[in-house]
Write a protein that holds these residues in place. Structure first.
Motif, PDB file in Angstrom:
ATOM      1  N   PHE A 265       0.853  -1.189   0.000  1.00 54.12           N
ATOM      2  CA  PHE A 265       0.000   0.000   0.000  1.00 54.12           C
ATOM      3  C   PHE A 265       0.883   1.230   0.000  1.00 54.12           C
ATOM      4  CE2 PHE A 265       0.179  -1.622   4.440  1.00 54.12           C
ATOM      5  CZ  PHE A 265       0.874  -0.591   5.033  1.00 54.12           C
ATOM      6  N   LYS A 266       0.238   2.357  -0.319  1.00 55.39           N
ATOM      7  CA  LYS A 266       0.980   3.618  -0.351  1.00 55.39           C
ATOM      8  C   LYS A 266       0.829   4.300   1.002  1.00 55.39           C
ATOM      9  CE  LYS A 266       1.272   7.237  -3.672  1.00 55.39           C
ATOM     10  NZ  LYS A 266       0.779   8.381  -3.098  1.00 55.39           N
ATOM     11  N   LEU A 267       1.895   4.926   1.467  1.00 53.32           N
ATOM     12  CA  LEU A 267       1.781   5.655   2.732  1.00 53.32           C
ATOM     13  C   LEU A 267       0.796   6.805   2.569  1.00 53.32           C
ATOM     14  CD1 LEU A 267       5.482   5.884   3.991  1.00 53.32           C
ATOM     15  CD2 LEU A 267       3.746   4.164   4.495  1.00 53.32           C
ATOM     16  N   THR A 268       0.088   7.112   3.627  1.00 55.05           N
ATOM     17  CA  THR A 268      -0.812   8.264   3.569  1.00 55.05           C
ATOM     18  C   THR A 268       0.020   9.543   3.662  1.00 55.05           C
ATOM     19  OG1 THR A 268      -1.063   8.370   5.974  1.00 55.05           O
ATOM     20  CG2 THR A 268      -2.645   7.006   4.771  1.00 55.05           C
ATOM     21  N   GLN A 271       1.357  10.053   7.104  1.00 56.57           N
ATOM     22  CA  GLN A 271       2.525   9.222   7.406  1.00 56.57           C
ATOM     23  C   GLN A 271       3.787   9.797   6.763  1.00 56.57           C
ATOM     24  OE1 GLN A 271       0.643   5.629   5.918  1.00 56.57           O
ATOM     25  NE2 GLN A 271       0.663   4.680   7.944  1.00 56.57           N
ATOM     26  N   ASP A 295      -4.358   8.027  16.087  1.00 59.64           N
ATOM     27  CA  ASP A 295      -5.480   7.239  16.582  1.00 59.64           C
ATOM     28  C   ASP A 295      -5.264   5.749  16.283  1.00 59.64           C
ATOM     29  OD1 ASP A 295      -7.864   6.742  17.785  1.00 59.64           O
ATOM     30  OD2 ASP A 295      -9.036   8.106  16.531  1.00 59.64           O
ATOM     31  N   VAL A 296      -6.007   4.902  16.979  1.00 53.33           N
ATOM     32  CA  VAL A 296      -5.885   3.464  16.722  1.00 53.33           C
ATOM     33  C   VAL A 296      -6.135   3.184  15.249  1.00 53.33           C
ATOM     34  CG1 VAL A 296      -6.321   2.312  18.888  1.00 53.33           C
ATOM     35  CG2 VAL A 296      -8.219   3.331  17.671  1.00 53.33           C
ATOM     36  N   GLY A 297      -5.262   2.401  14.654  1.00 51.15           N
ATOM     37  CA  GLY A 297      -5.441   2.014  13.267  1.00 51.15           C
ATOM     38  C   GLY A 297      -4.933   3.029  12.266  1.00 51.15           C
ATOM     39  N   SER A 298      -4.317   4.108  12.735  1.00 51.48           N
ATOM     40  CA  SER A 298      -3.870   5.142  11.803  1.00 51.48           C
ATOM     41  C   SER A 298      -2.575   4.744  11.098  1.00 51.48           C
ATOM     42  CB  SER A 298      -3.700   6.479  12.530  1.00 51.48           C
ATOM     43  OG  SER A 298      -2.728   6.375  13.537  1.00 51.48           O
ATOM     44  N   GLY A 299      -1.941   3.669  11.539  1.00 53.76           N
ATOM     45  CA  GLY A 299      -0.756   3.174  10.846  1.00 53.76           C
ATOM     46  C   GLY A 299       0.557   3.669  11.419  1.00 53.76           C
ATOM     47  N   LYS A 300       0.710   3.544  12.724  1.00 55.52           N
ATOM     48  CA  LYS A 300       1.947   3.990  13.361  1.00 55.52           C
ATOM     49  C   LYS A 300       3.082   2.979  13.162  1.00 55.52           C
ATOM     50  CE  LYS A 300      -0.130   4.556  17.376  1.00 55.52           C
ATOM     51  NZ  LYS A 300      -1.541   4.398  16.969  1.00 55.52           N
ATOM     52  N   THR A 301       2.707   1.684  13.044  1.00 53.11           N
ATOM     53  CA  THR A 301       3.746   0.662  12.955  1.00 53.11           C
ATOM     54  C   THR A 301       4.626   0.850  11.723  1.00 53.11           C
ATOM     55  OG1 THR A 301       2.053  -0.786  13.883  1.00 53.11           O
ATOM     56  CG2 THR A 301       4.119  -1.803  13.239  1.00 53.11           C
ATOM     57  N   PRO A 442      -5.739   5.684   6.950  1.00 55.32           N
ATOM     58  CA  PRO A 442      -5.576   5.166   5.597  1.00 55.32           C
ATOM     59  C   PRO A 442      -6.951   5.025   4.930  1.00 55.32           C
ATOM     60  CG  PRO A 442      -4.320   3.847   7.156  1.00 55.32           C
ATOM     61  CD  PRO A 442      -5.132   4.810   7.955  1.00 55.32           C
ATOM     62  N   ARG A 445     -11.018   2.043   4.623  1.00 55.45           N
ATOM     63  CA  ARG A 445     -11.412   1.345   5.844  1.00 55.45           C
ATOM     64  C   ARG A 445     -12.929   1.241   5.907  1.00 55.45           C
ATOM     65  NH1 ARG A 445      -7.178   1.795   9.653  1.00 55.45           N
ATOM     66  NH2 ARG A 445      -5.459   0.932   8.484  1.00 55.45           N
ATOM     67  N   ASP A 545      -3.680  -6.543  15.456  1.00 58.07           N
ATOM     68  CA  ASP A 545      -4.058  -6.182  14.100  1.00 58.07           C
ATOM     69  C   ASP A 545      -4.467  -7.424  13.318  1.00 58.07           C
ATOM     70  OD1 ASP A 545      -4.365  -4.408  11.955  1.00 58.07           O
ATOM     71  OD2 ASP A 545      -2.366  -4.892  11.190  1.00 58.07           O
ATOM     72  N   ARG A 574     -10.467  -2.667  10.673  1.00 57.95           N
ATOM     73  CA  ARG A 574      -9.119  -2.557  10.120  1.00 57.95           C
ATOM     74  C   ARG A 574      -9.061  -3.007   8.668  1.00 57.95           C
ATOM     75  NH1 ARG A 574      -4.449  -2.364  13.636  1.00 57.95           N
ATOM     76  NH2 ARG A 574      -5.216  -0.970  15.236  1.00 57.95           N
TER      77      ARG A 574
HETATM   78  P1  ADP Z   1      -1.791   1.673  14.920  1.00 56.45           P
HETATM   79  O1  ADP Z   1      -1.546   3.096  14.551  1.00 56.45           O
HETATM   80  O2  ADP Z   1      -3.033   1.510  15.714  1.00 56.45           O
HETATM   81  O3  ADP Z   1      -0.590   1.022  15.534  1.00 56.45           O
HETATM   82  P2  ADP Z   1      -1.229  -0.152  12.782  1.00 56.45           P
HETATM   83  O4  ADP Z   1       0.138   0.344  12.573  1.00 56.45           O
HETATM   84  O5  ADP Z   1      -1.390  -1.450  13.471  1.00 56.45           O
HETATM   85  O6  ADP Z   1      -2.086   0.941  13.549  1.00 56.45           O
HETATM   86  O7  ADP Z   1      -1.951  -0.149  11.372  1.00 56.45           O
HETATM   87  C1  ADP Z   1      -3.248  -0.649  11.211  1.00 56.45           C
HETATM   88  C2  ADP Z   1      -3.387  -1.342   9.889  1.00 56.45           C
HETATM   89  O8  ADP Z   1      -3.345  -0.403   8.835  1.00 56.45           O
HETATM   90  C3  ADP Z   1      -2.291  -2.343   9.594  1.00 56.45           C
HETATM   91  O9  ADP Z   1      -2.866  -3.506   9.068  1.00 56.45           O
HETATM   92  C4  ADP Z   1      -1.427  -1.645   8.576  1.00 56.45           C
HETATM   93  O10 ADP Z   1      -0.787  -2.557   7.722  1.00 56.45           O
HETATM   94  C5  ADP Z   1      -2.454  -0.817   7.823  1.00 56.45           C
HETATM   95  N1  ADP Z   1      -1.907   0.395   7.188  1.00 56.45           N
HETATM   96  C6  ADP Z   1      -0.968   1.224   7.702  1.00 56.45           C
HETATM   97  N2  ADP Z   1      -0.711   2.238   6.862  1.00 56.45           N
HETATM   98  C7  ADP Z   1      -1.515   2.065   5.777  1.00 56.45           C
HETATM   99  C8  ADP Z   1      -1.718   2.785   4.546  1.00 56.45           C
HETATM  100  N3  ADP Z   1      -1.038   3.892   4.266  1.00 56.45           N
HETATM  101  N4  ADP Z   1      -2.624   2.306   3.678  1.00 56.45           N
HETATM  102  C9  ADP Z   1      -3.315   1.183   3.960  1.00 56.45           C
HETATM  103  N5  ADP Z   1      -3.172   0.459   5.078  1.00 56.45           N
HETATM  104  C10 ADP Z   1      -2.281   0.875   5.990  1.00 56.45           C
END
Ligand code: ADP
Ligand code: MG
Length: 662
Positions: A265-268, A271, A295-301, A442, A445, A545, A574
């Motif tokens: 996927f592409k970074l937002t 991000q 926020d939860v699910g925003s893609g911090k990992t 992202p 969702r 996740d 998610r």
């Molecule tokens: P959190 O911020 O709560 O830690 P995660 O890092 O677990 O969230 O990310 C939640 C989900 O979103 C994961 O499955 C991740 O692969 C997905 N994700 C992260 N960034 C993007 C993106 N830019 N586009 C689509 N999916 C994404």
């Protein structure tokens, strides 16, 4: 003239240096956290009593508490069978008589004599005859200090057993008389056009001329508290910047490019913007100290992964710490999938899993160490550390954070949190960190719909979940925390029940009393869709996740905080499918229902955190373990936002234009 800050203020002396404080009094004061003279002078009254205008006994009511004053005309103790007793005094003030009763406190009779003048504060429990049960009371003693206690607005202090109100009030009065001139203006101090001097404020907080003075005084003293905190953070940061040189960790994109290409996927935009900021930090003069909020699910990992790559490209190793084993394992697996193809080694260290860490020290290949706080226990070396990442910061205290960074040679630090802290509060708590925010989710969702339902709807809800599972989705069923064996039994019984309800679909069980390996086995089955329903305690609150899980049922949600429920709910929604969160609650009290309704109305973590902050205070929002939260005597993190802002401005102005050496 020597500057005042070079002398130790006499206010720092212990209260035991004051006349009249022996071992017993000292112990009582210690229970009120009063150790120094300064502590005593800052002991805040619980309320004030206007003893210039008290009520006639005939005017007292059952609805509003009031203060009255009268002479004891009769008193006595009645003992009943079975050890019960009631002590009663009858007061007369010329307008009427008032009976005051204390149940089962026979020693109260030692405090009163016929003819004593007494103040009482309370509301009537009955009208005929006029009666107060367990009023606050104080005998008026004539004598030279009488003016401290009567004919003024009198402070009423928090007390402890054996410490009389009257003694403490007199003691504070005398101490203030003696030390008032030693109360100096702190640096920086506010403009005295808008605030009283600190010395005045201290006097007013104890012995106000008029009621509004108490608030004027409180605000001044609150401001001083915020200024002190901000100054500490500023100087900590200054010291840090003076002593710590940054390791060059900006990277060269040689791993980042293939990583992003393989990601799927592409970074937002959010991000990408955050990554620009961290890249600048990692190449800067001082080690990065950054808080990443999203926020939860925003893609911090993924942001953490990219930041890690920058350090690794620059030849350094990285440590990533998660608050739970399950989360550490999840990160371990993700990073393995992402990083191994790039030739990066992943090591896992949790309480129950230890890979061959001894070798790491001798191994020259770039490594990312993933683990729980076990990563940073004594004796474990993290060689060549360039960057430390802490996930879910709110689960760790500030002290832990510091301890961890000291492990290396001033590595860069990225801490991540999903708790969206209102800005001013963030500045207070994390004033020593720069903040970056992922403010957009992202795309693609599915929506999360949330419903609050009563217990009698449970069969229907379970039927609904069954339907969703039949279409291939998975579900969480969440129970409040399991702490003792009794609760483990309850959750295990529920597990047996749900197994029957959902058969032939499979149900898994997860709780904190299980071994790390057992937990991991259950998680693996859930991830692999070998298990369709996961019955769990709030253990799954952070980080998990599994995007195919789209239904969550939460039992007894009123036992959780709103922010925590939001975190829990963040486990679903998610993937692209629509998700459903059902809160099963029989909460009768309207406040609890109101609270849960907020979750029905919004999925905006920021709004939810603010509501939580208002409802339950910052300690709850940030987690009980949050040790970084200072204790304020006068300041209030929720209502004093304007003072927090002023304190910041004062401290900033003071450090930007130093007024030369004194
Ligand atoms: P959190 O911020 O709560 O830690 P995660 O890092 O677990 O969230 O990310 C939640 C989900 O979103 C994961 O499955 C991740 O692969 C997905 N994700 C992260 N960034 C993007 C993106 N830019 N586009 C689509 N999916 C994404
Ligand atoms: Mg996370």
């Amino acid at each position: 003239m020597s500057p005042p800050e070079n002398r130790i203020s006499p206010l720092k002396n212990p209260v035991t240096s004051l006349w009249g404080v022996g071992a017993e009094r000292a112990a009582q004061l210690a229970r009120l956290e009063i150790a120094s003279i300064e502590d005593l002078l800052l002991h805040r009254p619980r309320r004030y009593e206007d003893r210039r205008h008290f009520k006639k006994i005939s005017e007292l009511t059952r609805t509003a508490p009031g203060t009255a004053r009268g002479t004891i005309v009769a008193l006595g103790l009645n003992r009943f069978r079975g050890g019960k007793s009631v002590f009663e005094i009858v007061l007369d003030d010329g307008s009427a008589r008032l009976h005051c009763r204390w149940w089962n406190l026979p020693f109260m009779q030692n405090y009163f004599s016929n003819g004593d003048e007494v103040f009482v504060f309370g509301r009537l429990s009955q009208i005929k005859p006029r009666t107060m049960d367990h009023p606050e009371s104080e005998v008026i003693e004539s004598g030279e200090e009488g003016f401290i206690h009567i004919n003024r607005i009198a402070p009423v202090y928090p007390l402890t057993e054996g410490l009389p109100q009257r003694w403490l009030r007199g003691f504070i009065w005398r101490t203030l008389e003696k030390f008032e001139t030693q109360i100096v203006e702190p640096k920086p101090a506010p403009d005295l056009k808008f605030f009283p001097t600190r010395a005045n404020a201290v006097r007013m907080v104890h012995f106000p001329g008029e009621m509004p003075d108490t608030d004027t005084a409180r605000r001044r003293l609150a401001l001083d508290e915020f200024v002190e905190l901000q100054s500490q953070m500023q100087s900590r940061r200054k010291r840090f910047e003076a002593s710590a040189r940054a390791l060059p960790c900006g990277g060269d994109n040689r791993m980042m490019k293939p990583f992003l290409a393989a990601l799927g996927f592409k970074l937002t935009e959010s991000q990408t913007r955050v990554l620009r900021e961290t890249r600048a930090d990692l190449g800067g003069a001082h080690p990065m100290r950054r808080l990443l909020q999203g926020d939860v699910g925003s893609g911090k990992t993924v942001v953490a992964a990219c930041t890690a790559l920058m350090a690794i490209e620059s030849g350094f190793n990285v440590a990533l710490m998660a608050p739970t084993e399950i989360l550490a394992e999840q990160h371990f697996r993700n990073f393995k999938k992402w990083f191994e193809p790039l030739g990066i080694k992943i090591e896992l260290q949790t309480g129950s899993t230890k890979t061959a860490l001894g070798n790491a020290a001798h191994d020259p290949s770039p490594t990312i160490f993933v683990g729980t706080h076990a990563l940073f226990t004594e004796g474990f070396r993290l060689p060549n550390l360039g960057l430390v990442i802490i996930d879910e910061q709110h689960k760790f205290g500030v002290a832990q954070r510091e301890q961890l960074v000291r492990k290396g040679n001033y590595p860069h630090l990225l801490v991540m949190t999903a708790t969206p802290i209102p800005r001013t509060l963030g500045l207070t708590l994390y004033g020593d960190l720069d903040v970056a925010v992922i403010d957009k989710m992202p795309l693609g969702r599915g929506k999360i719909k949330t419903f609050v339902r009563a217990t009698d709807k449970l069969p229907k809800v379970l039927e609904f979940i069954r339907e969703k599972i039949s279409t291939g989705r998975q579900a969480y069923v969440i129970y409040p925390r399991v702490e003792d064996t009794g609760e483990v039994k309850a959750v295990t019984a529920e597990f047996e029940n749900l197994r029957k309800v959902f058969a032939p679909f499979r149900v898994g069980l997860l709780h904190g009393r299980m071994k790390g390996t057992e937990k991991e086995a259950v998680m693996a089955e859930f991830r692999g869709n070998k298990i369709q329903v996961l019955l769990s305690t709030s253990l799954v609150e952070v980080g998990l996740d599994v995007s195919n899980a789209t239904v969550m049922l939460i039992e007894s949600p009123e036992q959780f905080g709103l922010a925590q429920l939001h975190q829990l709910r963040g486990r679903i929604g998610r993937g692209a499918h629509e998700s459903h969160c059902i809160l099963i609650s029989d909460a009768k009290n309207p406040e609890a229902r109101e609270r849960l309704k907020i979750l029905e109305e919004t999925t905006d973590g920021f709004k939810i955190a603010e509501a939580d902050l208002k409802l339950r205070g910052p300690g709850e929002l940030l987690g009980r373990e949050q040790s970084g939260l200072p204790k304020f005597r006068f300041g209030d993190l929720i209502t004093d936002m304007d003072l927090i802002r002023q304190a910041r401005q004062l401290v900033q102005a003071a450090t930007e234009s130093p007024r030369g050496q004194t």
